[in-house]
Scaffold this motif. Sequence first.
Motif, PDB file in Angstrom:
ATOM      1  N   ASN A 148      95.814  24.526   1.168  1.00  0.00           N
ATOM      2  CA  ASN A 148      97.111  25.193   1.293  1.00  0.00           C
ATOM      3  C   ASN A 148      96.876  26.669   0.966  1.00  0.00           C
ATOM      4  O   ASN A 148      96.680  27.017  -0.193  1.00  0.00           O
ATOM      5  CB  ASN A 148      98.111  24.581   0.290  1.00  0.00           C
ATOM      6  N   LYS A 192      98.953  29.086   1.201  1.00  0.00           N
ATOM      7  CA  LYS A 192     100.163  29.791   0.735  1.00  0.00           C
ATOM      8  C   LYS A 192     100.313  31.101   1.531  1.00  0.00           C
ATOM      9  O   LYS A 192     100.003  31.123   2.714  1.00  0.00           O
ATOM     10  CB  LYS A 192     100.081  30.044  -0.771  1.00  0.00           C
ATOM     11  N   HIS A 205     106.793  21.559  -0.961  1.00  0.00           N
ATOM     12  CA  HIS A 205     105.920  22.129  -2.005  1.00  0.00           C
ATOM     13  C   HIS A 205     106.810  22.681  -3.127  1.00  0.00           C
ATOM     14  O   HIS A 205     107.898  23.211  -2.861  1.00  0.00           O
ATOM     15  CB  HIS A 205     105.049  23.233  -1.398  1.00  0.00           C
ATOM     16  N   GLU A 229     106.681  25.298  -4.729  1.00  0.00           N
ATOM     17  CA  GLU A 229     107.027  26.721  -4.595  1.00  0.00           C
ATOM     18  C   GLU A 229     108.207  26.907  -3.650  1.00  0.00           C
ATOM     19  O   GLU A 229     108.996  27.848  -3.808  1.00  0.00           O
ATOM     20  CB  GLU A 229     105.791  27.516  -4.118  1.00  0.00           C
ATOM     21  N   ALA A 247     100.362  22.174 -13.171  1.00  0.00           N
ATOM     22  CA  ALA A 247      98.925  22.272 -12.860  1.00  0.00           C
ATOM     23  C   ALA A 247      98.655  23.135 -11.635  1.00  0.00           C
ATOM     24  O   ALA A 247      97.500  23.359 -11.288  1.00  0.00           O
ATOM     25  CB  ALA A 247      98.347  20.878 -12.648  1.00  0.00           C
ATOM     26  N   ILE A 248      99.716  23.623 -10.986  1.00  0.00           N
ATOM     27  CA  ILE A 248      99.508  24.374  -9.739  1.00  0.00           C
ATOM     28  C   ILE A 248      99.258  25.844 -10.029  1.00  0.00           C
ATOM     29  O   ILE A 248     100.084  26.521 -10.627  1.00  0.00           O
ATOM     30  CB  ILE A 248     100.725  24.231  -8.803  1.00  0.00           C
ATOM     31  N   GLY A 286      97.109  17.253  -6.170  1.00  0.00           N
ATOM     32  CA  GLY A 286      96.979  18.710  -6.040  1.00  0.00           C
ATOM     33  C   GLY A 286      97.349  19.378  -7.342  1.00  0.00           C
ATOM     34  O   GLY A 286      98.298  18.972  -8.025  1.00  0.00           O
ATOM     35  N   GLY A 287      96.603  20.396  -7.700  1.00  0.00           N
ATOM     36  CA  GLY A 287      96.855  21.138  -8.947  1.00  0.00           C
ATOM     37  C   GLY A 287      95.525  21.548  -9.542  1.00  0.00           C
ATOM     38  O   GLY A 287      94.893  20.764 -10.235  1.00  0.00           O
ATOM     39  N   MET A 290      92.637  21.733  -8.301  1.00  0.00           N
ATOM     40  CA  MET A 290      91.435  20.970  -7.938  1.00  0.00           C
ATOM     41  C   MET A 290      90.361  21.962  -7.494  1.00  0.00           C
ATOM     42  O   MET A 290      90.645  22.919  -6.774  1.00  0.00           O
ATOM     43  CB  MET A 290      91.719  19.962  -6.821  1.00  0.00           C
ATOM     44  N   LEU A 341      95.138  18.230  -2.279  1.00  0.00           N
ATOM     45  CA  LEU A 341      95.816  19.376  -1.676  1.00  0.00           C
ATOM     46  C   LEU A 341      95.381  20.562  -2.543  1.00  0.00           C
ATOM     47  O   LEU A 341      95.637  20.580  -3.751  1.00  0.00           O
ATOM     48  CB  LEU A 341      97.339  19.180  -1.688  1.00  0.00           C
TER      49      LEU A 341
HETATM   50  C1  PEP Z   1      98.942  24.017  -4.238  1.00  0.00           C
HETATM   51  O1  PEP Z   1      99.531  25.072  -4.155  1.00  0.00           O
HETATM   52  O2  PEP Z   1      99.268  23.077  -3.504  1.00  0.00           O
HETATM   53  C2  PEP Z   1      97.860  23.887  -5.217  1.00  0.00           C
HETATM   54  C3  PEP Z   1      97.447  22.695  -5.524  1.00  0.00           C
HETATM   55  O3  PEP Z   1      97.367  25.064  -5.729  1.00  0.00           O
HETATM   56  P1  PEP Z   1      96.094  25.216  -6.722  1.00  0.00           P
HETATM   57  O4  PEP Z   1      95.000  24.355  -6.175  1.00  0.00           O
HETATM   58  O5  PEP Z   1      95.756  26.668  -6.671  1.00  0.00           O
HETATM   59  O6  PEP Z   1      96.547  24.762  -8.074  1.00  0.00           O
END
Ligand code: PEP
Length: 249
Positions: free
Chosen positions: A13, A15, A99, A101, A174-175, A214-215, A217, A235
């Motif tokens: 992603n 963004k 998402h 955001e 975690a994002i 996701g977060g 990773m 993700l």
């Molecule tokens: C995301 O925005 O979906 C995400 C998981 O970001 P990050 O890997 O930077 O935490």
Amino acid sequence: MNRKYRKTVIAGNWKMNKTPTETKAFMTEFKTIMPRGRWCDVALCVPAVCIPAAVRTMRETRIGIGAENCNANASGAYTGEIAANMLLDAGCKYVILGHSERRAMGETDADVNAKVLAALNAGLTPIMCCGESLEQRQSGITTEWITMQIKLGLAGVPEDKIRKVIIAYEPIWAIGTGKTATAEQAAEVCTFIRTTVRHLYGARIARSITIQYGGSMKPANAAELLAQPDIDGGLIGGAALKPDQFVDI
Ligand code: PEP
């Protein structure tokens, strides 16, 4: 992950990062260092203006290109918006929906649901995100919150289309923070999500659904997260912006 029953999908992603010119440079490099193996599906979800460059550069590869949002309507007076069928026609296979955001900008579960239905009708694979805030986790309502997001987000999705949906568990805390959920924390919620899908659609469908984590990773923690039986992919935000890091994951 369990590759016997479901696909492993690693998706980036981007963004609001990279121009079309930078997209072409990334994809050109990525293509050359991407391993040829077929053990997972790989997707890159990019800003709308970067889709043509991404699709063109990756044409002869197995990398799927995706968008980061779509409008729930098929066409009409929605200035600045992009419909799911337009994304499909532009060469997209995936679209990230819900998402955190975007939810923070006012997107509701009802909006996410309408977009999931629109994406499926157009033939796209929705990557539907869910996840709790730190306050929700600390007050012990993570599972209730996730249940609500999944039930509302999937409302009206028929049995013959649900297998196409990818669910991404993305704890908000975690994002982009560098703070990854531990493998146990991520696994616990992903297993819970599969149980929720089982209650809604039955065991056979629940077993076949791809659930991503996701977060934050990154190459250093991906193996442990992906080793969890109910985590079928990732993700990836920050680490998807550098071809070598994304390849390492
Ligand atoms: C995301 O925005 O979906 C995400 C998981 O970001 P990050 O890997 O930077 O935490």
